[in-house]
Design a protein around this motif. Sequence first.
Motif, mmCIF file in Angstrom:
data_model
loop_
_atom_site.group_PDB
_atom_site.id
_atom_site.type_symbol
_atom_site.label_atom_id
_atom_site.label_comp_id
_atom_site.label_asym_id
_atom_site.label_seq_id
_atom_site.Cartn_x
_atom_site.Cartn_y
_atom_site.Cartn_z
ATOM 1 N N LEU A 57 14.408 -18.703 4.362
ATOM 2 C CA LEU A 57 13.696 -17.483 4.735
ATOM 3 C C LEU A 57 14.292 -16.276 4.018
ATOM 4 C CD1 LEU A 57 11.607 -15.938 6.465
ATOM 5 C CD2 LEU A 57 13.322 -15.877 8.282
ATOM 6 N N LEU A 58 15.603 -16.197 3.964
ATOM 7 C CA LEU A 58 16.246 -15.068 3.290
ATOM 8 C C LEU A 58 15.958 -15.077 1.786
ATOM 9 C CD1 LEU A 58 19.634 -14.983 5.224
ATOM 10 C CD2 LEU A 58 17.702 -13.402 5.442
ATOM 11 N N GLY A 59 15.863 -16.261 1.186
ATOM 12 C CA GLY A 59 15.483 -16.346 -0.222
ATOM 13 C C GLY A 59 14.057 -15.861 -0.440
ATOM 14 N N ALA A 60 13.165 -16.227 0.463
ATOM 15 C CA ALA A 60 11.774 -15.766 0.396
ATOM 16 C C ALA A 60 11.713 -14.262 0.619
ATOM 17 C CB ALA A 60 10.926 -16.502 1.426
ATOM 18 N N LEU A 61 12.538 -13.785 1.518
ATOM 19 C CA LEU A 61 12.572 -12.354 1.795
ATOM 20 C C LEU A 61 13.005 -11.570 0.558
ATOM 21 C CD1 LEU A 61 12.382 -9.981 3.784
ATOM 22 C CD2 LEU A 61 14.823 -10.344 4.209
ATOM 23 N N ALA A 62 13.972 -12.073 -0.167
ATOM 24 C CA ALA A 62 14.416 -11.387 -1.391
ATOM 25 C C ALA A 62 13.244 -11.226 -2.352
ATOM 26 C CB ALA A 62 15.560 -12.161 -2.048
ATOM 27 N N HIS A 63 12.410 -12.240 -2.456
ATOM 28 C CA HIS A 63 11.233 -12.143 -3.316
ATOM 29 C C HIS A 63 10.253 -11.101 -2.766
ATOM 30 C CE1 HIS A 63 8.331 -13.354 -6.295
ATOM 31 N NE2 HIS A 63 7.417 -13.395 -5.330
ATOM 32 N N ALA A 64 10.013 -11.130 -1.467
ATOM 33 C CA ALA A 64 9.101 -10.161 -0.836
ATOM 34 C C ALA A 64 9.607 -8.734 -1.030
ATOM 35 C CB ALA A 64 8.955 -10.472 0.655
ATOM 36 N N GLU A 65 10.906 -8.541 -0.897
ATOM 37 C CA GLU A 65 11.472 -7.202 -1.101
ATOM 38 C C GLU A 65 11.240 -6.719 -2.527
ATOM 39 O OE1 GLU A 65 15.159 -7.176 2.083
ATOM 40 O OE2 GLU A 65 15.478 -8.086 0.115
ATOM 41 N N GLY A 66 11.345 -7.622 -3.483
ATOM 42 C CA GLY A 66 11.101 -7.253 -4.870
ATOM 43 C C GLY A 66 9.660 -6.793 -5.089
ATOM 44 N N ILE A 67 8.717 -7.477 -4.464
ATOM 45 C CA ILE A 67 7.309 -7.084 -4.566
ATOM 46 C C ILE A 67 7.113 -5.689 -3.988
ATOM 47 C CG2 ILE A 67 4.992 -7.562 -3.671
ATOM 48 C CD1 ILE A 67 5.755 -10.575 -3.820
ATOM 49 N N THR A 68 7.687 -5.463 -2.807
ATOM 50 C CA THR A 68 7.531 -4.163 -2.154
ATOM 51 C C THR A 68 8.210 -3.060 -2.961
ATOM 52 O OG1 THR A 68 7.349 -5.220 0.002
ATOM 53 C CG2 THR A 68 7.940 -2.888 -0.020
ATOM 54 N N ARG A 69 9.409 -3.337 -3.474
ATOM 55 C CA ARG A 69 10.106 -2.339 -4.303
ATOM 56 C C ARG A 69 9.264 -1.950 -5.520
ATOM 57 N NH1 ARG A 69 14.640 -5.678 -3.758
ATOM 58 N NH2 ARG A 69 15.959 -4.882 -2.117
ATOM 59 N N ASP A 70 8.690 -2.954 -6.172
ATOM 60 C CA ASP A 70 7.873 -2.672 -7.362
ATOM 61 C C ASP A 70 6.684 -1.789 -7.010
ATOM 62 O OD1 ASP A 70 9.605 -4.211 -8.863
ATOM 63 O OD2 ASP A 70 8.238 -5.938 -9.022
ATOM 64 N N ARG A 71 6.026 -2.059 -5.891
ATOM 65 C CA ARG A 71 4.876 -1.249 -5.472
ATOM 66 C C ARG A 71 5.321 0.179 -5.150
ATOM 67 N NH1 ARG A 71 0.118 -3.879 -3.364
ATOM 68 N NH2 ARG A 71 0.121 -6.042 -4.045
ATOM 69 N N MET A 72 6.432 0.309 -4.454
ATOM 70 C CA MET A 72 6.932 1.636 -4.111
ATOM 71 C C MET A 72 7.329 2.409 -5.364
ATOM 72 S SD MET A 72 9.064 0.942 -0.590
ATOM 73 C CE MET A 72 9.081 2.640 0.012
ATOM 74 N N ASP A 73 8.034 1.754 -6.271
ATOM 75 C CA ASP A 73 8.452 2.422 -7.508
ATOM 76 C C ASP A 73 7.247 2.900 -8.307
ATOM 77 O OD1 ASP A 73 11.131 2.024 -6.913
ATOM 78 O OD2 ASP A 73 11.363 0.302 -8.265
ATOM 79 N N TYR A 74 6.227 2.068 -8.381
ATOM 80 C CA TYR A 74 5.031 2.451 -9.116
ATOM 81 C C TYR A 74 4.441 3.741 -8.531
ATOM 82 C CZ TYR A 74 0.422 2.539 -11.158
ATOM 83 O OH TYR A 74 -0.700 2.943 -11.829
ATOM 84 N N CYS A 75 4.288 3.777 -7.237
ATOM 85 C CA CYS A 75 3.700 4.961 -6.587
ATOM 86 C C CYS A 75 4.585 6.190 -6.748
ATOM 87 C CB CYS A 75 3.428 4.679 -5.111
ATOM 88 S SG CYS A 75 2.136 3.438 -4.857
ATOM 89 N N LEU A 76 5.893 6.009 -6.580
ATOM 90 C CA LEU A 76 6.813 7.140 -6.688
ATOM 91 C C LEU A 76 6.765 7.768 -8.081
ATOM 92 C CD1 LEU A 76 8.950 8.737 -5.055
ATOM 93 C CD2 LEU A 76 10.665 7.180 -6.016
ATOM 94 N N HIS A 77 6.601 6.933 -9.093
ATOM 95 C CA HIS A 77 6.656 7.426 -10.471
ATOM 96 C C HIS A 77 5.294 7.765 -11.076
ATOM 97 C CE1 HIS A 77 10.885 6.692 -10.387
ATOM 98 N NE2 HIS A 77 10.708 5.419 -10.136
ATOM 99 N N ASN A 78 4.215 7.403 -10.401
ATOM 100 C CA ASN A 78 2.890 7.615 -10.993
ATOM 101 C C ASN A 78 1.991 8.572 -10.222
ATOM 102 O OD1 ASN A 78 2.599 5.759 -13.460
ATOM 103 N ND2 ASN A 78 3.619 4.491 -11.930
ATOM 104 N N TYR A 79 2.484 9.082 -9.109
ATOM 105 C CA TYR A 79 1.706 10.046 -8.320
ATOM 106 C C TYR A 79 2.583 11.239 -7.980
ATOM 107 C CZ TYR A 79 -1.617 6.225 -7.764
ATOM 108 O OH TYR A 79 -2.515 5.213 -8.006
ATOM 109 N N ASP A 80 1.932 12.355 -7.731
ATOM 110 C CA ASP A 80 2.643 13.584 -7.390
ATOM 111 C C ASP A 80 2.591 13.847 -5.891
ATOM 112 O OD1 ASP A 80 3.232 14.217 -10.074
ATOM 113 O OD2 ASP A 80 1.237 15.083 -10.339
ATOM 114 N N GLY A 81 3.604 14.552 -5.412
ATOM 115 C CA GLY A 81 3.625 15.080 -4.054
ATOM 116 C C GLY A 81 3.261 14.087 -2.978
ATOM 117 N N ILE A 82 2.488 14.575 -2.046
ATOM 118 C CA ILE A 82 2.115 13.746 -0.896
ATOM 119 C C ILE A 82 1.194 12.601 -1.308
ATOM 120 C CG2 ILE A 82 0.068 15.014 -0.113
ATOM 121 C CD1 ILE A 82 1.511 14.725 2.759
ATOM 122 N N GLU A 83 0.546 12.735 -2.452
ATOM 123 C CA GLU A 83 -0.309 11.638 -2.938
ATOM 124 C C GLU A 83 0.518 10.392 -3.237
ATOM 125 O OE1 GLU A 83 -3.923 9.786 -3.611
ATOM 126 O OE2 GLU A 83 -3.461 11.690 -2.628
ATOM 127 N N ALA A 84 1.754 10.566 -3.662
ATOM 128 C CA ALA A 84 2.637 9.421 -3.891
ATOM 129 C C ALA A 84 2.876 8.673 -2.582
ATOM 130 C CB ALA A 84 3.960 9.877 -4.495
#
Length: 174
Positions: A57-84
Amino acid sequence: MPKIVDHEERRRHLGKLAYELITEKGYDAVTFRALADAAKCTTGMIVHYFPTRDDILLGALAHAEGITRDRMDYCLHNYDGIEALRQCLYAVMPADPALGRHWRMWITFWGRAANNDAVSKRQSDAYAEARIRWSEFILKAQNDGDISPSIHPREEAKSVMALLDGLGVQSMVG
């Protein structure tokens, strides 16, 4: 000459396979044999990398965290202000079948964390990281003048996380 194995890469690969099994069939379907079959290897190799089902489960979680991090990073770097912040919430909510399966992983993790100290510790660490990451969105919106500077980013991040968790669970069960 012995084969050179990148153990961390193999662990990540097995974690990805475990993630896929959990998100498709649920945690109960993830056995050492099922993971070994998916990886086309022996159960002994699985046990070498994941001695317990909670380690799987923890190994699967590490993969899930990577997916979520990538989505968050994309939004943080590609949108401005509250839209991010808004786009990030859209990016992680279980609004389509793939994200619904992703949330199945998180809900499984929460359930196991209630009964296992190692998983609970990992959950605590994941939430600490998430508070920092959501705080970055609040700070970005403050810096762009979309959110009042009087709001404390860490405290607001807790509210964002509570909202997200509540909406996510309601979406999954309702």
